[in-house]
Design an enzyme around this catalytic site. Structure first.
Site, short mmCIF file in Angstrom:
data_model
loop_
_atom_site.label_atom_id
_atom_site.label_comp_id
_atom_site.label_asym_id
_atom_site.label_seq_id
_atom_site.Cartn_x
_atom_site.Cartn_y
_atom_site.Cartn_z
N HIS A 61 -41.48 68.63 -20.56
CA HIS A 61 -41.27 69.78 -19.68
C HIS A 61 -40.65 69.29 -18.38
CE1 HIS A 61 -42.10 73.47 -17.46
NE2 HIS A 61 -42.28 74.04 -18.63
N ASP A 67 -44.86 75.84 -26.21
CA ASP A 67 -44.29 76.15 -27.53
C ASP A 67 -44.93 75.35 -28.66
OD1 ASP A 67 -41.39 76.39 -25.64
OD2 ASP A 67 -42.27 78.06 -26.73
#
Ligand code: SDX
Length: 432
Positions: A310, A367
């Site tokens: 991320h 996700d």
């Protein structure tokens, strides 16, 4: 000026070409410091360079706070863990858009308006007929949202914002459910005013005329949690796209349609679909997850561990933590045993002990586990990113509205460092 509502806290010094310049510095309510470079080019002739905008603040915002080092996420100051435990998607949507938790009366009115704007114009159904049944639902979603400006031409940038916000939130789930029914050749199921937002979405997707379909409570609650966790995430790629398009005073529908397209990318919202496809590939390959960990570490392989890493979180993504726990609960309540969950767990366990991932601070993101739950509640893989879009809609709207209400907000127009050819004369075709 758009900076008027920021508090000047100190001055940074810049030394360039042996000349010293003062740069005002602002400090946000959580102690983040931002150097104001709005006058940099006019004072120094230089611009900053920040590929991917990893170090650039495009705006001041009061909507969502993320501390990537500590794994903190708060919507309007409320920790995501508390909202996930105590709230529901419609209440969180109101909070993000209007800035406070709604009173009972406000929430009832908001819910009433959403249920009474959930139909789409019957003419819009003709658009579905034009798409091939293989069309990806994200392409349908962005097209249908953009077409709303044709049915509400008055919904311009300065129109009745609250009415258009209500229309969009109410209609997006109908548009999404209709795109699913179209893809499986079943008749559309119309919205029902007696169901919750998540319950109605599931009912429109899974009900069939020949039977009385009751949405299982555990499925409705699981979807509502997923929508809450996806509702906003400050200046991510798709939200920045909505702000970029909205900064030209494009209408709300056009701005959100652009955000849907940005979210579709596999590095962003499309990752949830990619994670499941990756886990299925590993399962088909003898569940040899260690082989894929090695591939992820080998640049030559071009393979990425989807659902990992991320730009902001350099610690656990708090949403992934909540979803990992929820996956257990939902699958056991549904009596679902999914081998992909075991593979996901093994991948996480090995990756988090591997120096490659540790050095790069790569952790599971939102996700990584969401697809496992979507699968368990019956959402088809190609609809995963549509679910992400439905969740992110209130966040996109909140940012579009905040930008629109910021005094002195300007059109987004970044600069560049030109690296092309210097001036040269045209050469006639016959002389080339
Ligand atoms: C979302 O911004 C948001 O808030 C997004 C989001 C939201 O709510 O809106 O949180 C939702 O989009 C989550 C991210 C979903 N995407 C994926 O899971 C795709 C896989 N992840 C990567 O593509 C990547 O981690 C990104 C895109 C998420 C972040 O990319 P960055 O910040 O540009 O980081 P990078 O690509 O520069 O990676 C840094 C290093 C590199 O190695 P080196 O060049 O330093 O040797 O880490 C490596 C990368 O190769 N790396 C990975 C990896 N992610 C980064 N290696 C293997 N597998 C991965 N998943």
């Amino acid at each position: 000026m758009a900076n008027d509502h920021l508090t000047l806290t100190e001055t940074a010094k810049l030394l360039l070409h042996s000349k010293e310049y003062d740069l005002p510095a602002y400090t946000g309510s959580e102690g983040e410091v931002g150097l104001d470079i709005t006058q940099l080019r006019s004072k120094t002739g230089a611009i900053t360079f920040d590929s991917g905008y990893g170090n650039t603040g495009s705006c001041a915002s009061a909507i969502t706070f993320i501390d990537g080092e500590k794994g903190i996420l708060r919507y309007r100051g409320y920790p995501i863990e508390e909202l996930a435990k105590n709230s529901n998607f419609i209440e969180v949507s109101f909070l993000l858009i209007f800035g406070h938790l709604p009173s009972k009366t406000e929430l009832e009115r908001f819910h009433f308006n959403l249920t009474h704007h959930s139909l789409i114009h019957e003419e819009m159904k003709k658009f579905y007929e034009g798409f091939p049944s293989s069309a990806h639902p994200m392409g349908i979603l962005s097209s249908m949202v953009s077409s709303l400006s044709a049915f509400y031409p008055e919904a311009g940038y300065n129109a009745d914002v609250e009415l258009n916000i209500t229309r969009l939130i109410a209609k997006l789930k109908t548009i999404a459910a209709f795109s699913y029914k179209k893809s499986i050749g079943q008749p559309y199921v119309y919205p029902r005013n007696d169901l919750s937002y998540s319950g109605d979405l599931l009912h429109m997707m899974f009900a069939v005329p020949s039977e009385n379909y009751e949405v299982p409570k555990v499925v409705e609650e699981a979807l509502d949690l997923l929508l809450i966790l996806h509702a906003d995430h400050e200046q991510n790629c798709s939200t920045s796209t909505v702000r970029m398009v909205g900064s030209s005073e494009a209408n709300l529908f056009a701005s959100i349609s652009a955000g849907i397209c940005a979210l579709w990318g596999p590095l962003h919202g499309g990752a949830n679909q990619q994670v499941i496809e990756m886990l299925e590939k590993i399962k088909a390959d003898g569940s040899d997850y260690k082989k894929y960990i090695s591939m992820a570490k080998d640049k030559e392989s071009k393979f990425k561990l989807m659902g990992f890493g991320h730009r902001v979180y350099k610690n656990f993504d708090p949403r992934a933590q909540i979803l990992k726990a929820s996956a257990d609960k939902v699958l056991s309540q549904l009596g679902v045993k999914d081998p992909l969950l075991d593979i996901a767990r093994n991948l996480e366990e090995v990756a988090l002990k591997d120096p490659f991932f540790i050095e790069r601070k790569l952790y599971p993101n939102v996700d990584f586990y969401s697809g496992i739950i979507y699968r368990a509640i019956g959402i088809p893989t190609n609809m995963f990113t549509v679910m992400f879009a439905l969740g992110r809609l209130p966040g996109w709207i909140a940012h579009w509205k905040e930008m629109r209400e910021t005094p002195g907000a300007r059109i987004y127009r970044p600069r560049q460092i030109y690296t092309g050819e210097t001036k040269r004369s045209f050469i006639q075709l016959e002389k080339r």
